[in-house]
Design an enzyme around this catalytic site. Sequence first.
Site, mmCIF file in Angstrom:
data_model
loop_
_atom_site.group_PDB
_atom_site.id
_atom_site.type_symbol
_atom_site.label_atom_id
_atom_site.label_comp_id
_atom_site.label_asym_id
_atom_site.label_seq_id
_atom_site.Cartn_x
_atom_site.Cartn_y
_atom_site.Cartn_z
ATOM 1 N NE ARG A 180 20.572 -5.839 -7.480
ATOM 2 C CZ ARG A 180 20.311 -6.887 -6.689
ATOM 3 N NH1 ARG A 180 20.376 -6.770 -5.374
ATOM 4 N NH2 ARG A 180 19.982 -8.050 -7.217
ATOM 5 C CE1 TYR A 198 17.053 19.246 -12.346
ATOM 6 C CE2 TYR A 198 16.078 17.261 -11.430
ATOM 7 C CZ TYR A 198 16.690 17.922 -12.477
ATOM 8 O OH TYR A 198 16.938 17.256 -13.634
ATOM 9 C CG ASP A 200 19.630 19.026 -4.458
ATOM 10 O OD1 ASP A 200 20.845 19.192 -4.708
ATOM 11 O OD2 ASP A 200 18.812 18.642 -5.298
HETATM 12 C C1 LIG Z 1 20.220 17.727 -11.897
HETATM 13 C C2 LIG Z 1 19.730 17.934 -10.532
HETATM 14 C C3 LIG Z 1 19.084 16.904 -9.819
HETATM 15 C C4 LIG Z 1 18.767 15.559 -10.447
HETATM 16 O O1 LIG Z 1 19.916 14.842 -10.715
HETATM 17 P P1 LIG Z 1 20.048 13.795 -11.942
HETATM 18 O O2 LIG Z 1 21.475 13.346 -11.784
HETATM 19 O O3 LIG Z 1 19.784 14.542 -13.201
HETATM 20 O O4 LIG Z 1 19.062 12.707 -11.688
HETATM 21 C C5 LIG Z 1 18.700 17.167 -8.514
HETATM 22 N N1 LIG Z 1 18.930 18.368 -7.941
HETATM 23 C C6 LIG Z 1 19.530 19.377 -8.597
HETATM 24 C C7 LIG Z 1 19.736 20.678 -7.897
HETATM 25 C C8 LIG Z 1 19.953 19.196 -9.902
HETATM 26 O O5 LIG Z 1 20.531 20.223 -10.541
#
Ligand SMILES: *Cc1c(COP(=O)(O)O)cnc(C)c1O
Length: 377
Positions: A46, A98, A170
């Site tokens: 881990r 998201y 993001d």
């Molecule tokens: C899919 C997505 C997430 C979440 O990611 P996961 O890998 O599904 O947990 C976060 N931000 C955006 C813009 C996404 O498209």
Amino acid sequence: MGFSTDAIHAGQHPDEVTGAVITPIYQTSTYAQQELGRNKGYEYGRTHNLTRQCLEANIAALEKGKYGVAFSSGLAATHALMSLVKAGDHVIVTNNVYGGTFRLFELIMKDYGLDFSWVDTTDLRNIKNAIKQNTKLVYLETPTNPMLYLTDLEGAARICRENNLISIVDNTFMSPYFQNPLSSGCDIAIHSSTKYINGHSDVIGGIIVTNNEKVHERIRYVQNAIGAVPSPFDCWLILRSTKTLAVRMERHNQNAIKFAGYLIKSGMAAKVYYPGLPDHPQHELAKKQMRGFGGMISADFEDVERAKMLLKNVRVFTLGESLGGVESLISHPASMTHASVPKEEREKMGLTDSLVRFSIGLEDIEDLIEDVHSAMK
Ligand SMILES: *Cc1c(COP(=O)(O)O)cnc(C)c1O
């Protein structure tokens, strides 16, 4: 080094024992220690895994950052970022992030004493106006899903610096190939590597990249302490995928530009949302802070029945959630990804019941166009 060279080489070295060119999958939970208190820097799976370390170094290089920390999903990475704040702190968030991010913040983290303000960050003044005494983080997503609105990253980073706030972006929709938030002055880039970074629709993963040593130390500590680490095999798959990220993104972009052009020329959609279109309200900003426009397009077919007909009749596009893979996907945000957003809120941002979202893949563009053309006939 250039992006493609880094994508193929950064963080990886031929194996010392055999010379294997490809990083092995270190599928082990523990490591032999030479004697009490002496080991090779690897104690437990881990905490330390070489396949994962290579992946982290690789994506950090692509995001122009010093440090990368990988997680078992994008949301696990977002959750880890919440350990940068504590009860009583305030976080400013882009209002149409998201859906899973919204759920994590509003329905889980709020119960731990965090306060969130949901702000339209397309206008930087809204960020400034939302700052309170206890604000610590600004969490941005650009372009947004599915309306593809942008936030000015340099401007937002400046406001955060002036107010001593940590800025997080993001960057999932653009991938490190088209946008680098750290180069725009932001503190942290986060990805769902499930999407473009892995790109083959066979892994769930997340990663955080930063140049800030203190942030890195904290996130690294949390990665081990909470334990949402990706498997060695998943790390290996993502590491294989980043080698082709540049060529994939170029093709996603080319196909999407042609596809958006077709939607407009054919007159079948009342509105087409794509940052690469000259009439996108933030096209100039897109050209300034992105090196391409990506593969995500939304289009309003004006009438729900026409949208349904398209979703039902396509053969090359697959009806499904997610995005950023080699295969083209089509989805209906109002009933799928954004069903939990009240209809009134949805319509305010243009997310109508007749809106369809396309994740444009790497197929021959002629086939994608023909697919939509015959589905609508
Ligand atoms: C899919 C997505 C997430 C979440 O990611 P996961 O890998 O599904 O947990 C976060 N931000 C955006 C813009 C996404 O498209």
